[in-house]
Design a protein around this motif. Structure first.
Motif, PDB file in Angstrom:
ATOM      1  N   ILE A   1       2.074  15.193  -1.787  1.00  0.00           N
ATOM      2  CA  ILE A   1       3.384  14.896  -2.400  1.00  0.00           C
ATOM      3  C   ILE A   1       3.152  14.309  -3.800  1.00  0.00           C
ATOM      4  O   ILE A   1       2.016  14.309  -4.293  1.00  0.00           O
ATOM      5  CB  ILE A   1       4.220  13.922  -1.528  1.00  0.00           C
TER       6      ILE A   1
ATOM      7  N   ALA B   1       0.823  -1.224   0.000  1.00  0.00           N
ATOM      8  CA  ALA B   1       0.000   0.000   0.000  1.00  0.00           C
ATOM      9  C   ALA B   1       0.850   1.264   0.000  1.00  0.00           C
ATOM     10  O   ALA B   1       0.364   2.333   0.350  1.00  0.00           O
ATOM     11  CB  ALA B   1      -0.956  -0.008   1.185  1.00  0.00           C
TER      12      ALA B   1
ATOM     13  N   LEU C   1      -0.398   0.405  -4.309  1.00  0.00           N
ATOM     14  CA  LEU C   1      -0.592   1.864  -4.303  1.00  0.00           C
ATOM     15  C   LEU C   1       0.733   2.572  -4.038  1.00  0.00           C
ATOM     16  O   LEU C   1       1.591   2.042  -3.323  1.00  0.00           O
ATOM     17  CB  LEU C   1      -1.591   2.255  -3.216  1.00  0.00           C
TER      18      LEU C   1
ATOM     19  N   LEU D   1      -1.728  13.181  -0.374  1.00  0.00           N
ATOM     20  CA  LEU D   1      -0.895  13.419   0.815  1.00  0.00           C
ATOM     21  C   LEU D   1      -0.092  14.713   0.668  1.00  0.00           C
ATOM     22  O   LEU D   1       0.746  15.034   1.515  1.00  0.00           O
ATOM     23  CB  LEU D   1       0.087  12.248   0.998  1.00  0.00           C
TER      24      LEU D   1
HETATM   25  N1  CAA Z   1       1.887   3.613   5.275  1.00  0.00           N
HETATM   26  C1  CAA Z   1       1.721   3.334   6.570  1.00  0.00           C
HETATM   27  N2  CAA Z   1       0.687   2.622   7.064  1.00  0.00           N
HETATM   28  C2  CAA Z   1      -0.242   2.220   6.176  1.00  0.00           C
HETATM   29  C3  CAA Z   1      -0.137   2.492   4.803  1.00  0.00           C
HETATM   30  C4  CAA Z   1       0.985   3.229   4.356  1.00  0.00           C
HETATM   31  N3  CAA Z   1       1.210   3.502   3.062  1.00  0.00           N
HETATM   32  N4  CAA Z   1      -1.211   1.964   4.185  1.00  0.00           N
HETATM   33  C5  CAA Z   1      -1.954   1.381   5.143  1.00  0.00           C
HETATM   34  N5  CAA Z   1      -1.372   1.523   6.345  1.00  0.00           N
HETATM   35  C6  CAA Z   1      -1.829   1.049   7.622  1.00  0.00           C
HETATM   36  C7  CAA Z   1      -3.001   1.870   8.143  1.00  0.00           C
HETATM   37  O1  CAA Z   1      -2.557   3.050   8.761  1.00  0.00           O
HETATM   38  C8  CAA Z   1      -3.630   0.901   9.112  1.00  0.00           C
HETATM   39  O2  CAA Z   1      -2.836   0.879  10.282  1.00  0.00           O
HETATM   40  P1  CAA Z   1      -3.538   0.837  11.747  1.00  0.00           P
HETATM   41  O3  CAA Z   1      -4.229  -0.504  11.777  1.00  0.00           O
HETATM   42  O4  CAA Z   1      -2.383   0.924  12.687  1.00  0.00           O
HETATM   43  O5  CAA Z   1      -4.476   1.977  11.798  1.00  0.00           O
HETATM   44  C9  CAA Z   1      -3.427  -0.440   8.431  1.00  0.00           C
HETATM   45  O6  CAA Z   1      -2.355  -0.269   7.495  1.00  0.00           O
HETATM   46  C10 CAA Z   1      -4.644  -0.905   7.646  1.00  0.00           C
HETATM   47  O7  CAA Z   1      -5.022   0.146   6.777  1.00  0.00           O
HETATM   48  P2  CAA Z   1      -6.520   0.719   6.700  1.00  0.00           P
HETATM   49  O8  CAA Z   1      -7.186   0.599   8.035  1.00  0.00           O
HETATM   50  O9  CAA Z   1      -6.457   2.085   6.115  1.00  0.00           O
HETATM   51  O10 CAA Z   1      -7.177  -0.342   5.728  1.00  0.00           O
HETATM   52  P3  CAA Z   1      -8.322  -0.088   4.635  1.00  0.00           P
HETATM   53  O11 CAA Z   1      -8.643  -1.441   4.096  1.00  0.00           O
HETATM   54  O12 CAA Z   1      -9.439   0.737   5.183  1.00  0.00           O
HETATM   55  O13 CAA Z   1      -7.638   0.796   3.479  1.00  0.00           O
HETATM   56  C11 CAA Z   1      -5.883   1.374   1.919  1.00  0.00           C
HETATM   57  C12 CAA Z   1      -6.546   0.256   2.754  1.00  0.00           C
HETATM   58  C13 CAA Z   1      -6.847   1.848   0.842  1.00  0.00           C
HETATM   59  C14 CAA Z   1      -4.650   0.752   1.303  1.00  0.00           C
HETATM   60  C15 CAA Z   1      -5.520   2.564   2.836  1.00  0.00           C
HETATM   61  O14 CAA Z   1      -4.803   2.071   3.966  1.00  0.00           O
HETATM   62  C16 CAA Z   1      -4.679   3.602   2.170  1.00  0.00           C
HETATM   63  O15 CAA Z   1      -5.169   4.424   1.464  1.00  0.00           O
HETATM   64  N6  CAA Z   1      -3.329   3.546   2.428  1.00  0.00           N
HETATM   65  C17 CAA Z   1      -2.413   4.571   1.938  1.00  0.00           C
HETATM   66  C18 CAA Z   1      -2.164   4.458   0.449  1.00  0.00           C
HETATM   67  C19 CAA Z   1      -1.216   5.554   0.018  1.00  0.00           C
HETATM   68  O16 CAA Z   1      -1.507   6.728   0.132  1.00  0.00           O
HETATM   69  N7  CAA Z   1      -0.041   5.141  -0.506  1.00  0.00           N
HETATM   70  C20 CAA Z   1       0.995   6.073  -0.928  1.00  0.00           C
HETATM   71  C21 CAA Z   1       2.013   6.238   0.175  1.00  0.00           C
HETATM   72  S1  CAA Z   1       3.187   7.528  -0.151  1.00  0.00           S
HETATM   73  C22 CAA Z   1       4.267   6.823  -1.249  1.00  0.00           C
HETATM   74  O17 CAA Z   1       4.179   5.670  -1.588  1.00  0.00           O
HETATM   75  C23 CAA Z   1       5.361   7.742  -1.743  1.00  0.00           C
HETATM   76  C24 CAA Z   1       6.178   7.168  -2.823  1.00  0.00           C
HETATM   77  O18 CAA Z   1       5.928   7.371  -3.993  1.00  0.00           O
HETATM   78  C25 CAA Z   1       7.356   6.378  -2.519  1.00  0.00           C
END
Ligand code: CAA
Length: 257
Positions: A136, A61, A106, A134
């Motif tokens: 970014i 994710a 993702l 986010l």
């Molecule tokens: N980083 C840290 N923790 C994350 C995470 C991430 N990218 N994605 C999910 N988690 C964690 C959540 O915080 C949650 O932790 P807690 O149980 O401690 O609260 C746990 O994983 C389960 O997640 P959800 O409760 O949110 O689960 P969901 O099924 O409702 O949703 C999801 C799943 C759609 C993947 C959602 O978690 C989400 O949108 N995650 C973030 C996705 C995202 O924005 N990714 C980009 C990150 S930035 C990046 O990647 C920069 C780059 O280019 C290198």
């Protein structure tokens, strides 16, 4: 190597297994682990091809948002190099690679998939580059590799909107190469990579390098890269074995080393 990333080798295929419940969020430890796993997979003679696999529920994710939340600009100057290095180490692994995608791929997770040669997705997979939500942008190669794969306007649509792309649309726009039932993703990836086991490793390596490096340069420079690599293969045993096999009217694949 960290427990969060393992290289598991079976029947000539290396599986780089991401294993950080619940979402395989890519923290610095997993990024370093992926670099180490790629290095090992590149070096091992018993690895002909590589699958990246996050398990049955989720591919990844994205980068670990909790780890990045408190980072400053100067922290990120260093960390952003690691973000690009871990996907680069996968992109430059000199063997065929495939991402076997279940669930979410993702952000950095999608970027890991983009760094592979091929992508097989589960019918319920969800891909995307949601970084703009986010505040970014993709930082592990996404702005570059996504645009090269699906074209600039589709890449801009996905990156500007940050929207989630379901498997059928991902297939339609070329973001993934095939969609299969979720329970068959890993086995499909194994079948695909099994084609390369016992194959001409140096020719495969040269083909990957010629295509990937050629895409970065003008046509004449790309043709020169091709010419040099093509000529170099005449120094390999596989070339001698492959041509001798044909000339002697051998049946089936040549017995490459
Ligand atoms: N980083 C840290 N923790 C994350 C995470 C991430 N990218 N994605 C999910 N988690 C964690 C959540 O915080 C949650 O932790 P807690 O149980 O401690 O609260 C746990 O994983 C389960 O997640 P959800 O409760 O949110 O689960 P969901 O099924 O409702 O949703 C999801 C799943 C759609 C993947 C959602 O978690 C989400 O949108 N995650 C973030 C996705 C995202 O924005 N990714 C980009 C990150 S930035 C990046 O990647 C920069 C780059 O280019 C290198």
């Amino acid at each position: 190597m960290t427990d969060l990333v393992r290289l598991e080798v079976e029947d000539g295929i290396g599986t780089i297994r991401l294993d950080r419940a619940p979402m395989n969020a890519l923290n610095a430890e997993i990024q370093h682990g992926l670099i180490a796993a790629c290095r090992e997979a590149a070096q091992r003679k018993d690895v002909a091809a590589v699958i990246v696999w996050g398990g049955e529920k989720v591919f990844a994710a994205g980068a670990d948002i909790k780890e990045m939340e408190t980072m400053s600009y100067t922290d990120m100057v260093d960390h952003s190099a690691l973000l690009q290095d871990f996907t680069r180490s996968l992109a430059q692994l000199p063997k065929p690679t495939v991402a076997a995608i279940t669930g979410y791929a993702l952000g950095g997770g999608c970027e890991v998939a983009l760094a592979c040669d091929f992508r097989i997705a589960a019918d319920d997979a969800v891909l995307g580059q949601p970084e703009v939500s986010l505040g970014i942008i993709p930082g592990a190669g996404g702005t570059q590799r996504l645009a090269r794969l699906v074209g600039p306007s589709r890449a801009k649509d996905l990156v500007f909107s940050g929207r989630f792309v379901k498997a059928p649309e991902a297939l339609a726009i070329g973001l993934v190469d095939s969609v299969v039932p979720a329970s068959e993703v890993y086995e499909s990836a194994r079948s695909m990579m099994a084609r390369y086991v016992g194959g001409p490793a140096y020719a495969l390596r040269a083909a990957k390098e010629a295509i990937d490096r050629g895409l970065e340069v003008d046509l004449d420079s790309g043709l020169e890269i091709e010419r040099m690599l093509f000529s170099a293969l005449f120094a390999t045993k596989d070339r001698a074995i492959g041509m001798r096999h044909f000339v002697e009217k051998g049946r089936g694949p040549a017995p490459f080393e």
